[in-house]
Design a protein around this motif. Structure first.
Motif, PDB file in Angstrom:
ATOM      1  N   SER A 184       0.817  -1.209   0.000  1.00 52.11           N
ATOM      2  CA  SER A 184       0.000   0.000   0.000  1.00 52.11           C
ATOM      3  C   SER A 184       0.854   1.264   0.000  1.00 52.11           C
ATOM      4  N   VAL A 185       2.071   1.173   0.569  1.00 51.68           N
ATOM      5  CA  VAL A 185       2.910   2.363   0.633  1.00 51.68           C
ATOM      6  C   VAL A 185       3.789   2.506  -0.597  1.00 51.68           C
ATOM      7  N   PHE A 186       3.792   1.492  -1.452  1.00 54.08           N
ATOM      8  CA  PHE A 186       4.679   1.533  -2.619  1.00 54.08           C
ATOM      9  C   PHE A 186       3.883   1.915  -3.859  1.00 54.08           C
ATOM     10  N   VAL A 187       4.355   2.936  -4.560  1.00 46.46           N
ATOM     11  CA  VAL A 187       3.713   3.365  -5.794  1.00 46.46           C
ATOM     12  C   VAL A 187       4.763   3.349  -6.895  1.00 46.46           C
ATOM     13  N   ARG A 188       4.434   2.765  -8.027  1.00 45.31           N
ATOM     14  CA  ARG A 188       5.353   2.734  -9.164  1.00 45.31           C
ATOM     15  C   ARG A 188       4.544   3.011 -10.425  1.00 45.31           C
ATOM     16  N   LYS A 189       5.088   3.837 -11.282  1.00 48.06           N
ATOM     17  CA  LYS A 189       4.422   4.126 -12.552  1.00 48.06           C
ATOM     18  C   LYS A 189       5.461   4.221 -13.649  1.00 48.06           C
ATOM     19  N   GLU A 190       5.186   3.555 -14.774  1.00 45.09           N
ATOM     20  CA  GLU A 190       6.039   3.629 -15.946  1.00 45.09           C
ATOM     21  C   GLU A 190       5.296   4.379 -17.038  1.00 45.09           C
ATOM     22  N   LYS A 228      11.245   5.959 -21.871  1.00 42.00           N
ATOM     23  CA  LYS A 228      10.397   5.628 -20.723  1.00 42.00           C
ATOM     24  C   LYS A 228      10.877   6.364 -19.475  1.00 42.00           C
ATOM     25  N   ILE A 229       9.905   6.809 -18.682  1.00 41.04           N
ATOM     26  CA  ILE A 229      10.177   7.394 -17.376  1.00 41.04           C
ATOM     27  C   ILE A 229       9.568   6.482 -16.315  1.00 41.04           C
ATOM     28  N   VAL A 230      10.340   6.159 -15.279  1.00 40.70           N
ATOM     29  CA  VAL A 230       9.859   5.307 -14.196  1.00 40.70           C
ATOM     30  C   VAL A 230       9.888   6.100 -12.897  1.00 40.70           C
ATOM     31  N   LEU A 231       8.738   6.154 -12.238  1.00 38.38           N
ATOM     32  CA  LEU A 231       8.611   6.858 -10.955  1.00 38.38           C
ATOM     33  C   LEU A 231       8.279   5.848  -9.867  1.00 38.38           C
ATOM     34  N   PHE A 282       5.551  16.593 -16.960  1.00 38.43           N
ATOM     35  CA  PHE A 282       4.480  15.638 -16.695  1.00 38.43           C
ATOM     36  C   PHE A 282       3.126  16.319 -16.860  1.00 38.43           C
ATOM     37  N   THR A 283       2.170  15.576 -17.382  1.00 39.68           N
ATOM     38  CA  THR A 283       0.780  16.031 -17.464  1.00 39.68           C
ATOM     39  C   THR A 283      -0.079  15.063 -16.672  1.00 39.68           C
ATOM     40  N   ASN A 284      -0.973  15.586 -15.824  1.00 42.56           N
ATOM     41  CA  ASN A 284      -1.817  14.693 -15.040  1.00 42.56           C
ATOM     42  C   ASN A 284      -3.188  14.521 -15.700  1.00 42.56           C
ATOM     43  N   ILE A 285      -4.030  13.742 -15.055  1.00 40.92           N
ATOM     44  CA  ILE A 285      -5.325  13.394 -15.640  1.00 40.92           C
ATOM     45  C   ILE A 285      -6.252  14.596 -15.759  1.00 40.92           C
ATOM     46  N   TYR A 286      -5.934  15.697 -15.066  1.00 38.77           N
ATOM     47  CA  TYR A 286      -6.730  16.913 -15.163  1.00 38.77           C
ATOM     48  C   TYR A 286      -6.227  17.843 -16.258  1.00 38.77           C
ATOM     49  N   GLY A 287      -5.112  17.484 -16.877  1.00 40.41           N
ATOM     50  CA  GLY A 287      -4.529  18.342 -17.895  1.00 40.41           C
ATOM     51  C   GLY A 287      -3.532  19.341 -17.342  1.00 40.41           C
ATOM     52  N   ASP A 288      -3.286  19.306 -16.042  1.00 46.39           N
ATOM     53  CA  ASP A 288      -2.302  20.200 -15.424  1.00 46.39           C
ATOM     54  C   ASP A 288      -0.893  19.694 -15.705  1.00 46.39           C
ATOM     55  N   ILE A 304       2.145  10.936  -8.203  1.00 43.88           N
ATOM     56  CA  ILE A 304       2.492   9.863  -9.133  1.00 43.88           C
ATOM     57  C   ILE A 304       1.243   9.187  -9.697  1.00 43.88           C
ATOM     58  N   LYS A 305       0.270   8.948  -8.837  1.00 44.44           N
ATOM     59  CA  LYS A 305      -0.903   8.171  -9.247  1.00 44.44           C
ATOM     60  C   LYS A 305      -1.746   8.864 -10.315  1.00 44.44           C
ATOM     61  N   ILE A 306      -1.681  10.180 -10.394  1.00 39.73           N
ATOM     62  CA  ILE A 306      -2.556  10.884 -11.340  1.00 39.73           C
ATOM     63  C   ILE A 306      -1.815  11.377 -12.582  1.00 39.73           C
ATOM     64  N   ILE A 307      -0.534  11.027 -12.724  1.00 41.24           N
ATOM     65  CA  ILE A 307       0.203  11.414 -13.930  1.00 41.24           C
ATOM     66  C   ILE A 307      -0.281  10.562 -15.099  1.00 41.24           C
ATOM     67  N   SER A 308      -0.484  11.189 -16.250  1.00 41.44           N
ATOM     68  CA  SER A 308      -0.960  10.456 -17.425  1.00 41.44           C
ATOM     69  C   SER A 308       0.058  10.402 -18.564  1.00 41.44           C
ATOM     70  N   SER A 309       0.983  11.348 -18.632  1.00 42.54           N
ATOM     71  CA  SER A 309       1.956  11.325 -19.724  1.00 42.54           C
ATOM     72  C   SER A 309       3.209  12.100 -19.349  1.00 42.54           C
ATOM     73  N   SER A 310       4.268  11.897 -20.137  1.00 37.47           N
ATOM     74  CA  SER A 310       5.537  12.579 -19.865  1.00 37.47           C
ATOM     75  C   SER A 310       6.230  12.957 -21.165  1.00 37.47           C
ATOM     76  N   LYS A 311       7.024  14.017 -21.110  1.00 34.96           N
ATOM     77  CA  LYS A 311       7.866  14.439 -22.223  1.00 34.96           C
ATOM     78  C   LYS A 311       9.250  14.766 -21.673  1.00 34.96           C
ATOM     79  N   VAL A 312      10.265  14.543 -22.502  1.00 32.11           N
ATOM     80  CA  VAL A 312      11.642  14.761 -22.079  1.00 32.11           C
ATOM     81  C   VAL A 312      12.320  15.736 -23.037  1.00 32.11           C
TER      82      VAL A 312
END
Length: 369
Positions: A117-123, A139-142, A172-178, A211-219
């Motif tokens: 529950s305390v571990f969050v990972r997103k690729e 790829k970005i890994v958080l 990073f862009t989140n699910i709200y577009g921010d 981390i949980k609400i990120i939807s996309s990434s650019k580098v």
């Protein structure tokens, strides 16, 4: 004795039963006529005598449970399921408290890092790219364990260069577009000279919960260091023009560095890596993919059919469009297309409109994704 776990149920949350043992019981004897005295009259129970009886009964219950744990602790088992206690009045006016249950061996269920529950990972696939021979972020890994966020970046290294470090901005862009941007992040590599470089994890200022609400990434690469010197990309990167579903399907089919579908007008052709090559080139000058291996062998012109499907509302209507063209479609695709339609029809009964999903699957099939 403290290690013995007891439940009146059949299992323990977070544990699995590895072995079942015997059913066992222990009893604690009370004085003769104990139950008869308790039940002699309602008046007695309402007086102070009732508390005396309750204390005796509680003491006997606790003693029975203690004895049961001591008995179980002398066995190879470490838990008890179906545990219960009962007061028994024997015919000889002897009363006892009986504790019983089934001995079992339990062990903690396997829990991967991703399930904690305390571990969050997103690729996240990187949604932009440089159309040149520079390190390409793919790829970005958080990851976070509740004590700050760490970040790693993967880069495709077309030239197999000895790349030691890369400085980049990560948007990073989140699910709200921010949007939120990490500037000047330094990625370093233990292993260099490989086709896929995976940086060490480093601390970043991104909030854990974000981390949980990120939807996309650019580098956006600023500089990179090789054994020959320090270099910059110069040009601005190109944004990927694919839906998330198609983008993921493309990478699974064509490789982690793939960013667009192959296309050609005879004069030039666009590789899966995004580079535009001269029509006569047999392979891409960036990634070395061969043009012949990327060409779509489907002879049917599917685009007008897809456009007609978009004008419909339900999967049943889309299927009617397909059936109009089915005889002209390459035989190797017909069965797969019909399976897509049947699956869409079934899901539409329970999940609502499946039009867009079905059309996307049809299009991906023709694209070879």
């Amino acid at each position: 004795m403290e290690d013995i776990m007891i439940t009146s149920g059949t299992s323990f949350e977070g544990y699995e039963i590895s072995e079942y043992g015997p059913y066992r019981f222990v009893q604690t004897i009370l004085s003769s006529n104990f139950l008869k005295e308790i039940g002699s009259s309602i008046a007695d129970i309402a007086t102070d005598r009732s508390s005396i009886y309750q204390e005796k009964l509680d003491g006997a219950m606790n003693e029975a449970i203690k004895s049961f744990k001591e008995m179980a602790g002398k066995t190879k088992y470490n838990a008890v399921v179906g545990f219960h206690t009962n007061v028994v009045d024997y015919s000889s006016n002897i009363t006892s408290v009986v504790a019983a249950g089934t001995l079992v061996s339990i062990k903690k269920e396997y829990q991967s890092e991703f399930e904690k529950s305390v571990f969050v990972r997103k690729e996240l696939y990187v949604n932009n790219y440089y159309d040149k021979l520079v390190p390409r972020a793919v790829k970005i890994v958080l990851a976070s364990e509740g004590k700050g966020t760490r970040i790693s970046a993967w880069f495709n290294n077309y030239n197999m260069e000895d790349i030691k470090a890369i400085k980049a901005d990560i948007k990073f862009t989140n699910i709200y577009g921010d949007e939120i941007t990490l500037t000047g992040v330094d990625f370093v590599f233990d292993k260099t000279g490989q086709s896929l470089l995976k940086s060490d994890y480093i601390e970043c200022k991104l909030p854990d919960k974000y981390i949980k609400i990120i939807s996309s990434s650019k580098v956006y690469i600023q500089k990179y260091v090789t054994s020959r010197g320090v270099y910059s990309c110069g040009d601005d990167p190109i944004d990927v023009d694919l839906s998330p579903l198609k983008f993921k399907a493309l990478k699974m089919k064509k490789g982690l560095d793939a960013v667009c579908n192959y296309k050609s007008d005879g004069l030039v052709w666009t590789c899966n890596c995004g580079h535009v090559n001269e029509g006569g080139a047999e392979e891409c000058v960036i990634c070395s993919r061969k043009q012949d291996e990327m060409k779509n062998t489907v002879s049917f012109n599917y685009e007008p059919m897809i456009e007609e499907m978009r004008q419909k509302e339900y999967v049943m209507e889309i299927k009617d469009v397909l059936m109009k063209h089915i005889k002209d479609i390459d035989s190797g695709l017909r069965m797969q297309l019909l399976e897509i339609m049947e699956s869409g029809l079934q899901y539409e009964k329970t999940r609502g409109n499946m039009k867009d999903t079905v059309i996307e699957k049809v299009e991906n099939l023709f694209l070879g994704l």
